[in-house]
Scaffold this motif. Structure first.
Motif, mmCIF file in Angstrom:
data_model
loop_
_atom_site.group_PDB
_atom_site.id
_atom_site.type_symbol
_atom_site.label_atom_id
_atom_site.label_comp_id
_atom_site.label_asym_id
_atom_site.label_seq_id
_atom_site.Cartn_x
_atom_site.Cartn_y
_atom_site.Cartn_z
ATOM 1 N N VAL A 82 0.972 -1.356 0.122
ATOM 2 C CA VAL A 82 0.089 -0.176 -0.082
ATOM 3 C C VAL A 82 0.967 1.209 -0.060
ATOM 4 O O VAL A 82 0.643 2.264 -0.648
ATOM 5 C CB VAL A 82 -0.948 -0.116 1.080
ATOM 6 C CG1 VAL A 82 -1.725 1.198 1.217
ATOM 7 C CG2 VAL A 82 -1.903 -1.229 1.034
ATOM 8 N N PHE A 83 1.757 1.563 0.985
ATOM 9 C CA PHE A 83 2.711 2.515 0.890
ATOM 10 C C PHE A 83 4.072 2.249 0.615
ATOM 11 O O PHE A 83 4.568 0.952 0.593
ATOM 12 C CB PHE A 83 2.787 3.086 2.339
ATOM 13 C CG PHE A 83 1.355 3.274 3.269
ATOM 14 C CD1 PHE A 83 0.722 4.441 2.617
ATOM 15 C CD2 PHE A 83 0.664 2.406 3.763
ATOM 16 C CE1 PHE A 83 -0.627 4.596 3.004
ATOM 17 C CE2 PHE A 83 -0.770 2.830 4.389
ATOM 18 C CZ PHE A 83 -1.251 3.919 3.829
ATOM 19 N N ILE A 84 4.926 3.334 0.155
ATOM 20 C CA ILE A 84 6.241 3.224 -0.296
ATOM 21 C C ILE A 84 7.283 2.734 0.837
ATOM 22 O O ILE A 84 8.157 2.261 0.536
ATOM 23 C CB ILE A 84 6.598 4.717 -0.800
ATOM 24 C CG1 ILE A 84 5.755 4.756 -2.380
ATOM 25 C CG2 ILE A 84 8.024 4.642 -1.277
ATOM 26 C CD1 ILE A 84 5.947 6.039 -3.103
ATOM 27 N N SER B 233 15.110 6.496 -2.383
ATOM 28 C CA SER B 233 14.045 6.981 -2.809
ATOM 29 C C SER B 233 13.333 6.314 -3.990
ATOM 30 O O SER B 233 13.895 5.290 -4.524
ATOM 31 C CB SER B 233 14.364 8.610 -3.222
ATOM 32 O OG SER B 233 15.099 8.440 -4.509
ATOM 33 N N ILE B 234 12.012 6.465 -3.893
ATOM 34 C CA ILE B 234 11.098 5.506 -4.568
ATOM 35 C C ILE B 234 10.185 6.731 -5.165
ATOM 36 O O ILE B 234 9.481 7.289 -4.397
ATOM 37 C CB ILE B 234 10.229 4.389 -4.233
ATOM 38 C CG1 ILE B 234 11.396 3.659 -3.756
ATOM 39 C CG2 ILE B 234 9.192 4.045 -5.050
ATOM 40 C CD1 ILE B 234 10.616 2.234 -3.056
ATOM 41 N N PHE B 235 10.163 6.807 -6.405
ATOM 42 C CA PHE B 235 9.280 7.975 -7.279
ATOM 43 C C PHE B 235 8.626 7.352 -8.244
ATOM 44 O O PHE B 235 8.794 6.209 -8.827
ATOM 45 C CB PHE B 235 10.407 8.878 -8.089
ATOM 46 C CG PHE B 235 9.612 9.851 -8.969
ATOM 47 C CD1 PHE B 235 9.353 11.111 -8.096
ATOM 48 C CD2 PHE B 235 9.605 9.841 -10.063
ATOM 49 C CE1 PHE B 235 8.869 12.143 -8.716
ATOM 50 C CE2 PHE B 235 9.000 10.938 -10.864
ATOM 51 C CZ PHE B 235 8.867 12.069 -10.089
ATOM 52 N N LYS B 236 7.110 7.499 -8.123
ATOM 53 C CA LYS B 236 6.139 6.803 -8.913
ATOM 54 C C LYS B 236 5.688 8.103 -10.071
ATOM 55 O O LYS B 236 5.162 8.884 -9.710
ATOM 56 C CB LYS B 236 4.620 6.679 -8.178
ATOM 57 C CG LYS B 236 5.109 5.764 -6.917
ATOM 58 C CD LYS B 236 3.820 4.993 -6.270
ATOM 59 C CE LYS B 236 2.766 6.148 -5.820
ATOM 60 N NZ LYS B 236 1.748 5.484 -5.011
ATOM 61 N N ALA C 293 5.318 11.468 -7.991
ATOM 62 C CA ALA C 293 5.365 11.437 -6.440
ATOM 63 C C ALA C 293 6.313 10.540 -5.806
ATOM 64 O O ALA C 293 6.361 9.404 -6.532
ATOM 65 C CB ALA C 293 3.951 11.609 -5.887
ATOM 66 N N GLY C 294 6.784 10.902 -4.730
ATOM 67 C CA GLY C 294 7.734 9.818 -4.137
ATOM 68 C C GLY C 294 7.942 10.166 -2.710
ATOM 69 O O GLY C 294 7.681 11.347 -2.317
ATOM 70 N N VAL C 295 8.859 9.222 -2.200
ATOM 71 C CA VAL C 295 9.261 9.376 -0.784
ATOM 72 C C VAL C 295 10.862 9.021 -0.612
ATOM 73 O O VAL C 295 11.276 8.196 -1.471
ATOM 74 C CB VAL C 295 8.635 8.498 0.184
ATOM 75 C CG1 VAL C 295 9.180 8.642 1.732
ATOM 76 C CG2 VAL C 295 7.193 8.604 0.283
ATOM 77 N N GLU C 296 11.544 9.661 0.160
ATOM 78 C CA GLU C 296 12.934 9.451 0.096
ATOM 79 C C GLU C 296 13.227 9.556 1.768
ATOM 80 O O GLU C 296 12.609 10.307 2.527
ATOM 81 C CB GLU C 296 13.629 10.854 -0.354
ATOM 82 C CG GLU C 296 15.158 10.736 -0.064
ATOM 83 C CD GLU C 296 16.028 11.960 -0.759
ATOM 84 O OE1 GLU C 296 16.486 11.919 -2.060
ATOM 85 O OE2 GLU C 296 16.153 12.803 0.124
ATOM 86 N N VAL C 297 14.215 8.750 2.016
ATOM 87 C CA VAL C 297 14.806 8.569 3.522
ATOM 88 C C VAL C 297 15.997 8.380 3.469
ATOM 89 O O VAL C 297 16.734 8.073 2.505
ATOM 90 C CB VAL C 297 14.013 7.391 4.223
ATOM 91 C CG1 VAL C 297 12.578 7.398 4.410
ATOM 92 C CG2 VAL C 297 14.531 6.114 3.625
ATOM 93 N N TYR C 298 16.749 9.223 4.557
ATOM 94 C CA TYR C 298 18.017 8.907 4.833
ATOM 95 C C TYR C 298 18.512 8.500 6.170
ATOM 96 O O TYR C 298 17.639 8.846 7.343
ATOM 97 C CB TYR C 298 18.907 10.514 4.915
ATOM 98 C CG TYR C 298 19.922 10.617 5.238
ATOM 99 C CD1 TYR C 298 21.159 10.350 4.305
ATOM 100 C CD2 TYR C 298 20.528 11.086 6.841
ATOM 101 C CE1 TYR C 298 22.435 10.610 4.556
ATOM 102 C CE2 TYR C 298 21.737 10.985 6.910
ATOM 103 C CZ TYR C 298 22.756 10.779 5.998
ATOM 104 O OH TYR C 298 24.180 10.945 6.112
#
Length: 139
Positions: free
Chosen positions: A92-94, A117-120, A130-135
């Protein structure tokens, strides 16, 4: 007295201001079953995603014996390339996919930090995506 081999610096001692080596994979495109919205939940039509991975390690002297002084990112690439073929349930979520990438990055003990990061790119008509990135820093 016998000298003990140096181990990698602990995460607490590691800091980018002391310099680093950055290994990266940019814009790797693959497909997964991912998304919250009804139009993202068609099992026969996985969603295209773009993945970026950066792994940070302390610089190693070139005279190091054994494993390469540079972290090899092939194992990360190989694991990502298997995602479409795995019998993975719909995600469901990135964020769970990002956490999987973080674990892959930290598989090599020399990696002290990573950015993933994962970008759609196909999610919105009026935006590039849209996407999400984490460090993360190794704890």
């Amino acid at each position: 007295m016998k000298k003990m081999p140096k181990s990698p610096p602990s995460a607490a001692a590691w800091s980018a201001d002391k310099g680093y080596v950055r290994m990266m994979i940019r814009d790797l495109v693959t497909e997964v079953r991912l998304g919250l919205h009804p139009w993202e939940r068609h099992p026969e039509k996985p969603q295209r995603i773009v993945i970026n991975v950066e792994m940070y390690a302390a610089p190693q002297p070139r005279r190091v014996k054994g494993p390469s002084p540079v972290v090899d990112y092939d194992y990360v690439r190989d694991a990502i390339r298997k995602w479409p073929r795995r019998k993975r349930k719909h995600t469901v979520f990135i964020e769970p996919l990002l956490e999987e990438l973080v674990k892959l990055c930290f598989h090599d003990k020399r990696v002290m930090a990573c950015r993933v990061s994962i970008f759609k790119p196909d999610i919105y008509n009026e935006a590039a995506g849209a996407g999400v990135e984490v460090y993360r820093v190794r704890t």
